[in-house]
Enzyme design. Structure first.
Site, PDB file in Angstrom:
ATOM      1  N   SER A   1     101.178  45.002 -46.513  1.00 17.24           N
ATOM      2  CA  SER A   1     102.616  45.083 -46.208  1.00 17.24           C
ATOM      3  C   SER A   1     103.467  45.245 -47.462  1.00 17.24           C
ATOM      4  O   SER A   1     103.149  44.694 -48.521  1.00 17.24           O
ATOM      5  CB  SER A   1     103.077  43.813 -45.485  1.00 17.24           C
ATOM      6  N   GLU A   2     104.551  45.984 -47.294  1.00 18.63           N
ATOM      7  CA  GLU A   2     105.526  46.186 -48.373  1.00 18.63           C
ATOM      8  C   GLU A   2     106.920  45.991 -47.785  1.00 18.63           C
ATOM      9  O   GLU A   2     107.075  45.996 -46.561  1.00 18.63           O
ATOM     10  CB  GLU A   2     105.398  47.611 -48.932  1.00 18.63           C
TER      11      GLU A   2
ATOM     12  N   ARG B   1     103.945   9.324 -19.788  1.00 17.48           N
ATOM     13  CA  ARG B   1     105.395   9.233 -19.607  1.00 17.48           C
ATOM     14  C   ARG B   1     105.734   9.112 -18.116  1.00 17.48           C
ATOM     15  O   ARG B   1     105.267   9.926 -17.315  1.00 17.48           O
ATOM     16  CB  ARG B   1     106.039  10.496 -20.191  1.00 17.48           C
TER      17      ARG B   1
ATOM     18  N   PHE C   1      95.230  39.600 -48.814  1.00 17.43           N
ATOM     19  CA  PHE C   1      95.143  40.983 -48.337  1.00 17.43           C
ATOM     20  C   PHE C   1      96.524  41.603 -48.510  1.00 17.43           C
ATOM     21  O   PHE C   1      97.504  41.106 -47.934  1.00 17.43           O
ATOM     22  CB  PHE C   1      94.742  40.934 -46.863  1.00 17.43           C
TER      23      PHE C   1
ATOM     24  N   ARG D   1      92.523  40.688 -36.237  1.00 15.82           N
ATOM     25  CA  ARG D   1      93.275  40.376 -35.006  1.00 15.82           C
ATOM     26  C   ARG D   1      92.491  39.432 -34.093  1.00 15.82           C
ATOM     27  O   ARG D   1      93.078  38.651 -33.344  1.00 15.82           O
ATOM     28  CB  ARG D   1      93.668  41.681 -34.302  1.00 15.82           C
TER      29      ARG D   1
ATOM     30  N   GLU E   1      99.609  40.531 -38.724  1.00 13.30           N
ATOM     31  CA  GLU E   1      98.441  41.374 -38.378  1.00 13.30           C
ATOM     32  C   GLU E   1      98.760  42.328 -37.216  1.00 13.30           C
ATOM     33  O   GLU E   1      97.917  42.628 -36.374  1.00 13.30           O
ATOM     34  CB  GLU E   1      97.203  40.514 -38.143  1.00 13.30           C
ATOM     35  N   GLY E   2     100.029  42.783 -37.210  1.00 17.45           N
ATOM     36  CA  GLY E   2     100.508  43.708 -36.194  1.00 17.45           C
ATOM     37  C   GLY E   2     101.297  42.965 -35.131  1.00 17.45           C
ATOM     38  O   GLY E   2     100.770  42.076 -34.466  1.00 17.45           O
ATOM     39  N   THR E   3     102.566  43.359 -34.977  1.00 18.15           N
ATOM     40  CA  THR E   3     103.419  42.714 -33.960  1.00 18.15           C
ATOM     41  C   THR E   3     102.864  43.004 -32.558  1.00 18.15           C
ATOM     42  O   THR E   3     102.024  43.892 -32.371  1.00 18.15           O
ATOM     43  CB  THR E   3     104.838  43.297 -34.035  1.00 18.15           C
TER      44      THR E   3
ATOM     45  N   ILE F   1     102.696  38.092 -48.503  1.00 17.00           N
ATOM     46  CA  ILE F   1     101.254  38.045 -48.688  1.00 17.00           C
ATOM     47  C   ILE F   1     100.739  36.611 -48.506  1.00 17.00           C
ATOM     48  O   ILE F   1     100.929  35.748 -49.381  1.00 17.00           O
ATOM     49  CB  ILE F   1     100.856  38.628 -50.078  1.00 17.00           C
TER      50      ILE F   1
HETATM   51  N1  CAA Z   1      89.645  51.853 -37.535  1.00  9.65           N
HETATM   52  C1  CAA Z   1      89.336  52.913 -38.317  1.00  9.65           C
HETATM   53  N2  CAA Z   1      90.190  53.973 -38.469  1.00  9.65           N
HETATM   54  C2  CAA Z   1      91.368  53.923 -37.815  1.00  9.65           C
HETATM   55  C3  CAA Z   1      91.733  52.856 -36.999  1.00  9.65           C
HETATM   56  C4  CAA Z   1      90.818  51.792 -36.865  1.00  9.65           C
HETATM   57  N3  CAA Z   1      91.102  50.739 -36.096  1.00  9.65           N
HETATM   58  N4  CAA Z   1      92.961  53.079 -36.497  1.00  9.65           N
HETATM   59  C5  CAA Z   1      93.360  54.260 -36.965  1.00  9.65           C
HETATM   60  N5  CAA Z   1      92.382  54.774 -37.761  1.00  9.65           N
HETATM   61  C6  CAA Z   1      92.395  56.079 -38.438  1.00  9.65           C
HETATM   62  C7  CAA Z   1      92.605  57.187 -37.410  1.00  9.65           C
HETATM   63  O1  CAA Z   1      91.363  57.601 -36.850  1.00  9.65           O
HETATM   64  C8  CAA Z   1      93.231  58.268 -38.257  1.00  9.65           C
HETATM   65  O2  CAA Z   1      92.184  58.890 -39.016  1.00  9.65           O
HETATM   66  P1  CAA Z   1      92.195  60.439 -39.452  1.00  9.65           P
HETATM   67  O3  CAA Z   1      92.983  60.519 -40.691  1.00  9.65           O
HETATM   68  O4  CAA Z   1      90.765  60.755 -39.710  1.00  9.65           O
HETATM   69  O5  CAA Z   1      92.796  61.213 -38.325  1.00  9.65           O
HETATM   70  C9  CAA Z   1      94.091  57.474 -39.224  1.00  9.65           C
HETATM   71  O6  CAA Z   1      93.547  56.163 -39.274  1.00  9.65           O
HETATM   72  C10 CAA Z   1      95.558  57.412 -38.822  1.00  9.65           C
HETATM   73  O7  CAA Z   1      95.654  56.863 -37.542  1.00  9.65           O
HETATM   74  P2  CAA Z   1      97.048  56.824 -36.744  1.00  9.65           P
HETATM   75  O8  CAA Z   1      97.614  58.206 -36.700  1.00  9.65           O
HETATM   76  O9  CAA Z   1      96.823  56.114 -35.458  1.00  9.65           O
HETATM   77  O10 CAA Z   1      97.948  55.949 -37.753  1.00  9.65           O
HETATM   78  P3  CAA Z   1      99.493  55.572 -37.723  1.00  9.65           P
HETATM   79  O11 CAA Z   1     100.074  55.851 -39.048  1.00  9.65           O
HETATM   80  O12 CAA Z   1     100.145  56.149 -36.511  1.00  9.65           O
HETATM   81  O13 CAA Z   1      99.460  53.976 -37.640  1.00  9.65           O
HETATM   82  C11 CAA Z   1      99.377  51.848 -36.534  1.00  9.65           C
HETATM   83  C12 CAA Z   1      98.874  53.298 -36.651  1.00  9.65           C
HETATM   84  C13 CAA Z   1      98.457  51.255 -35.487  1.00  9.65           C
HETATM   85  C14 CAA Z   1     100.820  51.730 -36.090  1.00  9.65           C
HETATM   86  C15 CAA Z   1      99.181  51.127 -37.908  1.00  9.65           C
HETATM   87  O14 CAA Z   1     100.123  51.564 -38.829  1.00  9.65           O
HETATM   88  C16 CAA Z   1      99.231  49.630 -37.793  1.00  9.65           C
HETATM   89  O15 CAA Z   1      98.249  48.983 -37.396  1.00  9.65           O
HETATM   90  N6  CAA Z   1     100.385  49.016 -38.174  1.00  9.65           N
HETATM   91  C17 CAA Z   1     100.475  47.570 -38.239  1.00  9.65           C
HETATM   92  C18 CAA Z   1     100.102  47.086 -39.591  1.00  9.65           C
HETATM   93  C19 CAA Z   1      99.681  45.656 -39.595  1.00  9.65           C
HETATM   94  O16 CAA Z   1      99.019  45.161 -38.696  1.00  9.65           O
HETATM   95  N7  CAA Z   1     100.022  44.966 -40.671  1.00  9.65           N
HETATM   96  C20 CAA Z   1      99.600  43.617 -40.847  1.00  9.65           C
HETATM   97  C21 CAA Z   1      99.629  43.256 -42.288  1.00  9.65           C
HETATM   98  S1  CAA Z   1      98.396  42.115 -42.760  1.00  9.65           S
HETATM   99  C22 CAA Z   1      98.925  40.590 -42.301  1.00  9.65           C
HETATM  100  O17 CAA Z   1      99.811  40.437 -41.522  1.00  9.65           O
HETATM  101  C23 CAA Z   1      98.134  39.474 -42.897  1.00  9.65           C
HETATM  102  C24 CAA Z   1      98.747  38.143 -42.783  1.00  9.65           C
HETATM  103  O18 CAA Z   1      99.850  37.872 -43.158  1.00  9.65           O
HETATM  104  C25 CAA Z   1      97.932  37.059 -42.205  1.00  9.65           C
END
Ligand code: CAA
Length: 386
Positions: free
Chosen positions: A126-127, A270, A123, A245, A365-367, A159
Protein backbone atom coordinates in the site's frame (compact mmCIF):
# COMPACT_ATOMS: atom_id res chain seq x y z
CA UNK A 1 -16.09 -34.62 2.85
CA UNK A 2 -14.44 -35.04 6.24
CA UNK A 3 -15.27 -32.67 9.10
CA UNK A 4 -12.94 -34.37 11.58
CA UNK A 5 -9.65 -32.77 12.57
CA UNK A 6 -6.40 -34.68 12.42
CA UNK A 7 -4.34 -35.27 15.55
CA UNK A 8 -1.99 -32.53 14.28
CA UNK A 9 -4.88 -30.04 14.06
CA UNK A 10 -6.07 -30.95 17.58
CA UNK A 11 -2.53 -30.47 18.81
CA UNK A 12 -2.15 -26.98 17.35
CA UNK A 13 -5.59 -26.01 18.65
CA UNK A 14 -4.54 -27.07 22.16
CA UNK A 15 -1.20 -25.30 21.88
CA UNK A 16 -2.74 -22.06 20.60
CA UNK A 17 -5.69 -22.18 23.03
CA UNK A 18 -3.44 -22.75 26.04
CA UNK A 19 -1.08 -19.99 24.93
CA UNK A 20 -4.06 -17.65 24.42
CA UNK A 21 -5.48 -18.42 27.88
CA UNK A 22 -2.12 -18.37 29.67
CA UNK A 23 -0.37 -15.42 28.09
CA UNK A 24 -2.59 -13.45 25.69
CA UNK A 25 -5.98 -13.03 27.39
CA UNK A 26 -4.52 -11.66 30.66
CA UNK A 27 -2.82 -8.74 28.84
CA UNK A 28 -5.25 -8.15 25.94
CA UNK A 29 -7.08 -5.21 27.54
CA UNK A 30 -3.87 -3.59 28.81
CA UNK A 31 -1.96 -3.75 25.52
CA UNK A 32 -5.03 -2.36 23.73
CA UNK A 33 -5.42 0.48 26.23
CA UNK A 34 -1.76 1.47 26.09
CA UNK A 35 -1.30 0.61 22.39
CA UNK A 36 1.69 -1.45 23.54
CA UNK A 37 3.35 -3.84 21.08
CA UNK A 38 3.43 -7.23 22.89
CA UNK A 39 7.06 -8.18 22.26
CA UNK A 40 6.90 -10.88 24.94
CA UNK A 41 3.94 -12.57 23.20
CA UNK A 42 5.69 -12.43 19.83
CA UNK A 43 8.76 -14.10 21.39
CA UNK A 44 6.57 -16.82 22.92
CA UNK A 45 4.81 -17.38 19.57
CA UNK A 46 8.25 -17.87 18.03
CA UNK A 47 9.14 -20.47 20.65
CA UNK A 48 5.84 -22.29 20.07
CA UNK A 49 6.41 -22.47 16.30
CA UNK A 50 3.52 -20.11 15.53
CA UNK A 51 5.48 -17.58 13.45
CA UNK A 52 6.18 -19.94 10.55
CA UNK A 53 3.37 -22.48 10.81
CA UNK A 54 3.39 -23.59 7.17
CA UNK A 55 7.12 -23.18 6.59
CA UNK A 56 8.93 -26.46 5.98
CA UNK A 57 11.08 -27.71 8.92
CA UNK A 58 14.04 -27.54 6.51
CA UNK A 59 13.72 -23.75 6.84
CA UNK A 60 13.03 -23.82 10.60
CA UNK A 61 9.22 -23.66 10.33
CA UNK A 62 6.59 -25.97 11.81
CA UNK A 63 5.71 -27.70 8.53
CA UNK A 64 1.95 -27.73 9.20
CA UNK A 65 -0.87 -27.19 6.71
CA UNK A 66 -3.08 -24.13 6.04
CA UNK A 67 -5.91 -25.54 8.20
CA UNK A 68 -3.53 -25.68 11.16
CA UNK A 69 -2.72 -22.02 10.48
CA UNK A 70 -6.42 -21.07 10.42
CA UNK A 71 -7.04 -22.93 13.69
CA UNK A 72 -4.18 -21.16 15.44
CA UNK A 73 -5.20 -17.73 14.08
CA UNK A 74 -8.78 -18.14 15.32
CA UNK A 75 -7.68 -19.22 18.80
CA UNK A 76 -5.24 -16.35 19.26
CA UNK A 77 -7.48 -13.70 17.72
CA UNK A 78 -10.37 -14.75 19.99
CA UNK A 79 -8.21 -13.55 22.87
CA UNK A 80 -6.51 -10.62 21.12
CA UNK A 81 -6.90 -9.54 17.49
CA UNK A 82 -3.75 -7.41 17.65
CA UNK A 83 -1.60 -10.41 18.53
CA UNK A 84 -3.41 -12.34 15.81
CA UNK A 85 -2.52 -9.90 13.04
CA UNK A 86 1.14 -9.60 14.10
CA UNK A 87 1.38 -13.37 13.66
CA UNK A 88 -0.71 -13.38 10.48
CA UNK A 89 1.44 -10.82 8.66
CA UNK A 90 4.61 -12.74 9.49
CA UNK A 91 3.09 -16.07 8.39
CA UNK A 92 0.96 -15.19 5.36
CA UNK A 93 2.43 -12.03 3.96
CA UNK A 94 6.13 -12.61 4.54
CA UNK A 95 6.98 -16.29 5.08
CA UNK A 96 4.48 -17.43 2.44
CA UNK A 97 5.84 -15.41 -0.51
CA UNK A 98 9.38 -16.35 0.54
CA UNK A 99 8.41 -20.06 0.53
CA UNK A 100 6.93 -19.68 -2.96
CA UNK A 101 9.18 -17.19 -4.72
CA UNK A 102 12.57 -17.15 -2.99
CA UNK A 103 15.56 -19.25 -4.08
CA UNK A 104 17.40 -21.44 -1.57
CA UNK A 105 20.05 -18.84 -0.76
CA UNK A 106 17.32 -16.27 -0.03
CA UNK A 107 15.37 -18.77 2.07
CA UNK A 108 18.47 -19.55 4.07
CA UNK A 109 19.21 -15.89 4.74
CA UNK A 110 15.72 -14.39 5.14
CA UNK A 111 13.10 -17.10 5.69
CA UNK A 112 14.90 -19.10 8.38
CA UNK A 113 14.99 -16.34 11.06
CA UNK A 114 11.43 -15.24 10.22
CA UNK A 115 9.98 -18.74 10.48
CA UNK A 116 11.68 -19.39 13.81
CA UNK A 117 10.48 -16.07 15.23
CA UNK A 118 13.94 -14.55 15.65
CA UNK A 119 12.99 -11.82 13.20
CA UNK A 120 9.71 -10.13 12.36
CA UNK A 121 8.44 -9.31 8.88
CA UNK A 122 6.20 -6.77 7.16
CA UNK A 123 4.59 -6.51 3.70
CA UNK A 124 4.86 -3.24 1.81
CA UNK A 125 2.32 -2.89 -0.99
CA UNK A 126 0.00 0.00 0.00
CA UNK A 127 0.96 3.60 -0.71
CA UNK A 128 -0.73 6.94 -0.02
CA UNK A 129 -2.28 6.71 -3.51
CA UNK A 130 -2.22 2.94 -4.05
CA UNK A 131 -4.52 1.18 -1.60
CA UNK A 132 -7.31 -0.68 -3.36
CA UNK A 133 -5.70 0.16 -6.72
CA UNK A 134 -2.60 -1.83 -5.90
CA UNK A 135 -1.11 -1.53 -9.40
CA UNK A 136 -0.81 2.29 -9.10
CA UNK A 137 2.62 2.03 -7.47
CA UNK A 138 4.65 5.23 -7.25
CA UNK A 139 7.61 3.81 -5.34
CA UNK A 140 10.32 3.13 -7.90
CA UNK A 141 13.38 0.90 -8.11
CA UNK A 142 15.85 2.12 -10.74
CA UNK A 143 18.88 0.21 -11.93
CA UNK A 144 21.84 1.38 -9.84
CA UNK A 145 24.33 3.07 -12.21
CA UNK A 146 27.14 2.37 -9.71
CA UNK A 147 26.51 -1.35 -9.19
CA UNK A 148 24.46 -4.29 -10.34
CA UNK A 149 21.44 -3.71 -8.09
CA UNK A 150 18.66 -1.13 -7.75
CA UNK A 151 18.07 2.19 -5.98
CA UNK A 152 14.64 2.56 -4.35
CA UNK A 153 12.71 5.77 -3.62
CA UNK A 154 9.14 6.19 -2.39
CA UNK A 155 6.68 5.91 0.50
CA UNK A 156 4.62 2.99 1.80
CA UNK A 157 1.52 3.43 3.99
CA UNK A 158 -0.21 1.64 6.90
CA UNK A 159 2.48 -1.02 7.09
CA UNK A 160 1.49 -3.51 9.78
CA UNK A 161 4.53 -4.54 11.90
CA UNK A 162 6.35 -1.63 10.20
CA UNK A 163 7.71 -0.07 13.41
CA UNK A 164 9.24 -3.37 14.58
CA UNK A 165 9.99 -5.29 11.38
CA UNK A 166 13.50 -6.55 10.61
CA UNK A 167 12.62 -7.77 7.10
CA UNK A 168 10.08 -6.55 4.55
CA UNK A 169 8.63 -7.69 1.25
CA UNK A 170 8.43 -4.62 -0.97
CA UNK A 171 6.47 -4.13 -4.19
CA UNK A 172 7.52 -1.22 -6.41
CA UNK A 173 7.80 -0.08 -10.03
CA UNK A 174 10.80 -1.11 -12.07
CA UNK A 175 9.20 -0.17 -15.41
CA UNK A 176 6.31 2.29 -15.27
CA UNK A 177 5.51 1.91 -18.97
CA UNK A 178 4.53 -1.72 -18.42
CA UNK A 179 1.84 -0.96 -15.80
CA UNK A 180 1.24 -3.87 -13.40
CA UNK A 181 3.74 -5.97 -15.39
CA UNK A 182 6.39 -3.38 -14.50
CA UNK A 183 6.09 -4.05 -10.76
CA UNK A 184 8.83 -6.08 -9.04
CA UNK A 185 9.17 -7.52 -5.54
CA UNK A 186 12.22 -7.13 -3.29
CA UNK A 187 13.32 -8.48 0.08
CA UNK A 188 14.28 -5.54 2.26
CA UNK A 189 16.58 -5.30 5.26
CA UNK A 190 14.50 -2.82 7.26
CA UNK A 191 17.51 -1.61 9.25
CA UNK A 192 19.66 -0.77 6.22
CA UNK A 193 20.55 2.83 5.21
CA UNK A 194 17.84 4.56 3.18
CA UNK A 195 14.91 2.91 5.00
CA UNK A 196 13.16 4.96 7.68
CA UNK A 197 9.91 4.71 9.59
CA UNK A 198 7.22 7.29 10.26
CA UNK A 199 5.16 7.79 13.42
CA UNK A 200 3.09 4.87 14.66
CA UNK A 201 -0.49 5.20 13.35
CA UNK A 202 -3.09 6.03 16.03
CA UNK A 203 -5.83 3.53 15.30
CA UNK A 204 -9.46 2.79 16.17
CA UNK A 205 -8.79 -0.90 16.90
CA UNK A 206 -6.04 -3.55 16.95
CA UNK A 207 -4.13 -0.90 18.84
CA UNK A 208 -1.38 -3.21 20.08
CA UNK A 209 -0.46 -4.07 16.49
CA UNK A 210 1.55 -1.17 15.18
CA UNK A 211 1.59 0.24 11.68
CA UNK A 212 3.42 3.19 10.15
CA UNK A 213 4.68 4.77 6.94
CA UNK A 214 7.97 3.48 5.54
CA UNK A 215 10.19 5.89 3.59
CA UNK A 216 12.74 4.78 0.99
CA UNK A 217 15.41 7.34 0.21
CA UNK A 218 18.07 6.20 -2.27
CA UNK A 219 17.92 2.78 -0.65
CA UNK A 220 20.27 0.36 -2.42
CA UNK A 221 19.49 -3.32 -2.87
CA UNK A 222 21.45 -6.03 -4.62
CA UNK A 223 19.98 -8.25 -7.36
CA UNK A 224 20.07 -11.05 -4.79
CA UNK A 225 17.22 -9.22 -3.01
CA UNK A 226 14.91 -9.47 -6.02
CA UNK A 227 12.05 -11.87 -5.21
CA UNK A 228 11.16 -13.76 -8.37
CA UNK A 229 12.06 -12.10 -11.67
CA UNK A 230 11.85 -8.44 -12.65
CA UNK A 231 8.15 -7.78 -13.40
CA UNK A 232 6.79 -10.59 -11.16
CA UNK A 233 5.87 -8.20 -8.35
CA UNK A 234 2.13 -7.85 -8.99
CA UNK A 235 1.71 -11.62 -9.18
CA UNK A 236 3.77 -12.03 -5.99
CA UNK A 237 1.45 -9.53 -4.28
CA UNK A 238 -1.83 -10.96 -5.56
CA UNK A 239 -0.93 -14.60 -4.89
CA UNK A 240 0.30 -13.61 -1.42
CA UNK A 241 -2.99 -11.85 -0.70
CA UNK A 242 -4.91 -14.97 -1.78
CA UNK A 243 -3.28 -16.64 1.22
CA UNK A 244 -3.31 -13.60 3.49
CA UNK A 245 -7.07 -13.24 3.11
CA UNK A 246 -7.54 -16.71 4.63
CA UNK A 247 -5.54 -15.51 7.64
CA UNK A 248 -7.66 -12.36 8.01
CA UNK A 249 -10.83 -14.45 7.70
CA UNK A 250 -9.51 -16.57 10.57
CA UNK A 251 -8.71 -13.43 12.55
CA UNK A 252 -12.27 -12.20 11.97
CA UNK A 253 -13.59 -15.59 13.09
CA UNK A 254 -11.58 -15.27 16.28
CA UNK A 255 -12.91 -11.76 16.95
CA UNK A 256 -16.47 -12.98 16.33
CA UNK A 257 -16.01 -15.99 18.58
CA UNK A 258 -14.44 -13.91 21.37
CA UNK A 259 -17.34 -11.44 21.21
CA UNK A 260 -19.95 -14.21 21.01
CA UNK A 261 -18.57 -16.22 23.93
CA UNK A 262 -18.34 -13.16 26.16
CA UNK A 263 -21.90 -12.09 25.24
CA UNK A 264 -23.35 -15.59 25.70
CA UNK A 265 -21.77 -15.92 29.14
CA UNK A 266 -22.97 -12.47 30.15
CA UNK A 267 -26.49 -13.28 28.92
CA UNK A 268 -26.72 -16.23 31.29
CA UNK A 269 -25.58 -14.11 34.26
CA UNK A 270 -27.32 -10.77 33.74
CA UNK A 271 -30.94 -10.72 34.89
CA UNK A 272 -33.80 -8.44 33.84
CA UNK A 273 -37.50 -8.78 34.59
CA UNK A 274 -36.71 -11.66 36.95
CA UNK A 275 -34.73 -13.93 34.62
CA UNK A 276 -31.39 -14.16 32.79
CA UNK A 277 -31.48 -12.10 29.62
CA UNK A 278 -30.58 -15.28 27.66
CA UNK A 279 -34.13 -16.45 28.49
CA UNK A 280 -35.62 -13.48 26.65
CA UNK A 281 -36.29 -14.46 23.06
CA UNK A 282 -34.86 -11.17 21.74
CA UNK A 283 -31.45 -12.15 23.15
CA UNK A 284 -31.59 -15.91 22.54
CA UNK A 285 -32.42 -15.38 18.85
CA UNK A 286 -29.49 -12.99 18.58
CA UNK A 287 -27.22 -15.66 20.07
CA UNK A 288 -28.62 -18.28 17.67
CA UNK A 289 -27.91 -16.08 14.64
CA UNK A 290 -24.42 -15.26 15.91
CA UNK A 291 -23.50 -18.93 16.39
CA UNK A 292 -24.89 -19.93 12.98
CA UNK A 293 -23.15 -17.13 11.09
CA UNK A 294 -19.81 -17.80 12.80
CA UNK A 295 -20.05 -21.45 11.79
CA UNK A 296 -20.91 -20.57 8.18
CA UNK A 297 -17.91 -18.22 7.98
CA UNK A 298 -15.68 -20.88 9.56
CA UNK A 299 -16.70 -23.47 6.97
CA UNK A 300 -15.92 -21.07 4.10
CA UNK A 301 -12.55 -20.36 5.70
CA UNK A 302 -11.70 -24.04 6.10
CA UNK A 303 -12.69 -24.65 2.47
CA UNK A 304 -10.29 -21.97 1.21
CA UNK A 305 -7.54 -23.38 3.46
CA UNK A 306 -8.24 -26.92 2.20
CA UNK A 307 -7.94 -25.75 -1.42
CA UNK A 308 -4.65 -24.10 -0.59
CA UNK A 309 -3.47 -27.30 1.12
CA UNK A 310 -4.37 -29.23 -2.03
CA UNK A 311 -2.30 -26.82 -4.12
CA UNK A 312 -5.36 -25.58 -6.01
CA UNK A 313 -6.16 -21.99 -7.04
CA UNK A 314 -8.26 -20.37 -4.31
CA UNK A 315 -8.49 -16.65 -5.18
CA UNK A 316 -12.31 -16.66 -5.28
CA UNK A 317 -12.71 -18.83 -2.19
CA UNK A 318 -10.21 -16.72 -0.20
CA UNK A 319 -12.08 -13.56 -1.15
CA UNK A 320 -15.40 -15.20 -0.20
CA UNK A 321 -14.25 -16.33 3.24
CA UNK A 322 -12.61 -12.98 3.99
CA UNK A 323 -15.73 -11.09 2.87
CA UNK A 324 -18.08 -13.29 4.86
CA UNK A 325 -16.00 -13.66 8.02
CA UNK A 326 -15.23 -9.93 8.27
CA UNK A 327 -18.89 -8.98 7.86
CA UNK A 328 -19.92 -11.64 10.39
CA UNK A 329 -17.29 -10.35 12.84
CA UNK A 330 -18.69 -6.83 12.57
CA UNK A 331 -22.29 -7.94 12.99
CA UNK A 332 -21.52 -10.30 15.88
CA UNK A 333 -19.35 -7.74 17.68
CA UNK A 334 -22.06 -5.09 17.26
CA UNK A 335 -24.73 -7.41 18.69
CA UNK A 336 -22.40 -8.45 21.50
CA UNK A 337 -22.18 -4.78 22.55
CA UNK A 338 -25.99 -4.65 22.40
CA UNK A 339 -26.33 -7.72 24.64
CA UNK A 340 -23.94 -6.16 27.16
CA UNK A 341 -26.02 -2.94 27.03
CA UNK A 342 -24.38 -0.15 29.03
CA UNK A 343 -21.62 -2.56 30.03
CA UNK A 344 -20.86 -3.07 26.35
CA UNK A 345 -19.95 0.58 25.97
CA UNK A 346 -17.29 0.73 28.69
CA UNK A 347 -13.76 -0.63 28.69
CA UNK A 348 -14.34 -2.74 31.82
CA UNK A 349 -15.80 -5.44 29.56
CA UNK A 350 -14.24 -6.81 26.33
CA UNK A 351 -17.24 -6.16 24.05
CA UNK A 352 -16.19 -2.66 22.95
CA UNK A 353 -12.65 -3.89 22.12
CA UNK A 354 -13.98 -6.67 19.88
CA UNK A 355 -16.27 -4.11 18.22
CA UNK A 356 -13.37 -1.73 17.49
CA UNK A 357 -11.07 -4.57 16.42
CA UNK A 358 -13.62 -6.08 14.00
CA UNK A 359 -13.76 -3.04 11.70
CA UNK A 360 -10.28 -3.40 10.22
CA UNK A 361 -11.06 -6.89 8.90
CA UNK A 362 -13.40 -5.26 6.37
CA UNK A 363 -10.58 -2.96 5.24
CA UNK A 364 -7.11 -4.49 5.19
CA UNK A 365 -5.85 -7.12 2.76
CA UNK A 366 -8.54 -5.79 0.42
CA UNK A 367 -11.75 -4.03 1.44
CA UNK A 368 -15.08 -5.86 1.27
CA UNK A 369 -15.69 -3.98 -1.99
CA UNK A 370 -12.42 -5.37 -3.45
CA UNK A 371 -13.37 -8.91 -2.33
CA UNK A 372 -16.64 -8.49 -4.27
CA UNK A 373 -14.66 -7.26 -7.31
CA UNK A 374 -12.43 -10.38 -7.13
CA UNK A 375 -15.37 -12.78 -6.63
CA UNK A 376 -17.52 -11.21 -9.36
CA UNK A 377 -14.75 -10.94 -11.94
CA UNK A 378 -13.64 -14.56 -11.41
CA UNK A 379 -17.22 -15.84 -11.63
CA UNK A 380 -18.00 -13.79 -14.75
CA UNK A 381 -14.73 -14.89 -16.40
CA UNK A 382 -15.57 -18.55 -15.70
CA UNK A 383 -19.10 -18.16 -17.11
CA UNK A 384 -17.80 -16.38 -20.24
CA UNK A 385 -15.24 -19.15 -20.81
CA UNK A 386 -17.79 -21.97 -20.45
N1 CAA B 1 -2.83 -14.54 -8.36
C1 CAA B 1 -1.95 -14.43 -9.38
N2 CAA B 1 -2.08 -13.48 -10.36
C2 CAA B 1 -3.13 -12.64 -10.27
C3 CAA B 1 -4.07 -12.71 -9.25
C4 CAA B 1 -3.90 -13.71 -8.27
N3 CAA B 1 -4.77 -13.83 -7.26
N4 CAA B 1 -4.99 -11.74 -9.42
C5 CAA B 1 -4.65 -11.08 -10.53
N5 CAA B 1 -3.52 -11.64 -11.05
C6 CAA B 1 -2.84 -11.25 -12.29
C7 CAA B 1 -3.82 -11.33 -13.46
O1 CAA B 1 -3.85 -12.65 -14.01
C8 CAA B 1 -3.22 -10.34 -14.42
O2 CAA B 1 -2.09 -10.96 -15.06
P1 CAA B 1 -1.62 -10.64 -16.56
O3 CAA B 1 -0.77 -9.44 -16.49
O4 CAA B 1 -0.83 -11.83 -16.96
O5 CAA B 1 -2.86 -10.43 -17.38
C9 CAA B 1 -2.68 -9.26 -13.49
O6 CAA B 1 -2.50 -9.87 -12.22
C10 CAA B 1 -3.61 -8.06 -13.36
O7 CAA B 1 -4.86 -8.50 -12.91
P2 CAA B 1 -6.12 -7.51 -12.83
O8 CAA B 1 -6.31 -6.87 -14.16
O9 CAA B 1 -7.26 -8.26 -12.24
O10 CAA B 1 -5.57 -6.39 -11.81
P3 CAA B 1 -6.19 -5.01 -11.33
O11 CAA B 1 -5.17 -3.96 -11.46
O12 CAA B 1 -7.53 -4.80 -11.95
O13 CAA B 1 -6.33 -5.23 -9.75
C11 CAA B 1 -7.42 -5.92 -7.73
C12 CAA B 1 -7.06 -6.20 -9.20
C13 CAA B 1 -8.07 -7.22 -7.29
C14 CAA B 1 -8.38 -4.76 -7.54
C15 CAA B 1 -6.11 -5.66 -6.92
O14 CAA B 1 -5.59 -4.41 -7.21
C16 CAA B 1 -6.30 -5.80 -5.43
O15 CAA B 1 -6.33 -6.92 -4.89
N6 CAA B 1 -6.41 -4.66 -4.71
C17 CAA B 1 -6.45 -4.69 -3.26
C18 CAA B 1 -5.09 -4.58 -2.70
C19 CAA B 1 -4.99 -5.11 -1.31
O16 CAA B 1 -5.60 -6.10 -0.93
N7 CAA B 1 -4.15 -4.46 -0.51
C20 CAA B 1 -3.89 -4.92 0.81
C21 CAA B 1 -2.59 -4.39 1.29
S1 CAA B 1 -1.74 -5.46 2.37
C22 CAA B 1 -2.43 -5.29 3.89
O17 CAA B 1 -3.50 -4.78 4.04
C23 CAA B 1 -1.64 -5.91 4.99
C24 CAA B 1 -2.03 -5.52 6.35
O18 CAA B 1 -2.12 -4.39 6.73
C25 CAA B 1 -2.31 -6.59 7.32
Amino acid sequence: MDFDFTEEHEHIRRTAREFAARSVAPVAAEIDKNARFPAELVAEMGELGLMGIEVEPEWDGSGLDPIAYVIAMEEISAACASTGVIMSVNNSLVCDPLRKWANDAQKDKWLRPLASGQKLGCFMLSEPEAGSDAAAQKTVAEVDPSGDGFVINGVKNWITNGPQADVGILMCMTDKAKGHRGISAFIIDMNAPGVSRGHKDDKLGIRASHSCQIFFTDHKVGRDQLLGEVGDGFKVAMSTLDCGRIGIAAQALGIARGAFEAAARYATERKTFGKPIADHQAISFMLADMATEIDAARLLTYRAAALKAAGRRHSTESAMCKLMASEVANKVAKNAVQIFGGNGYVTEYPAERHYRDAKITEIYEGTSEIQRVVIASNIIRAISAS
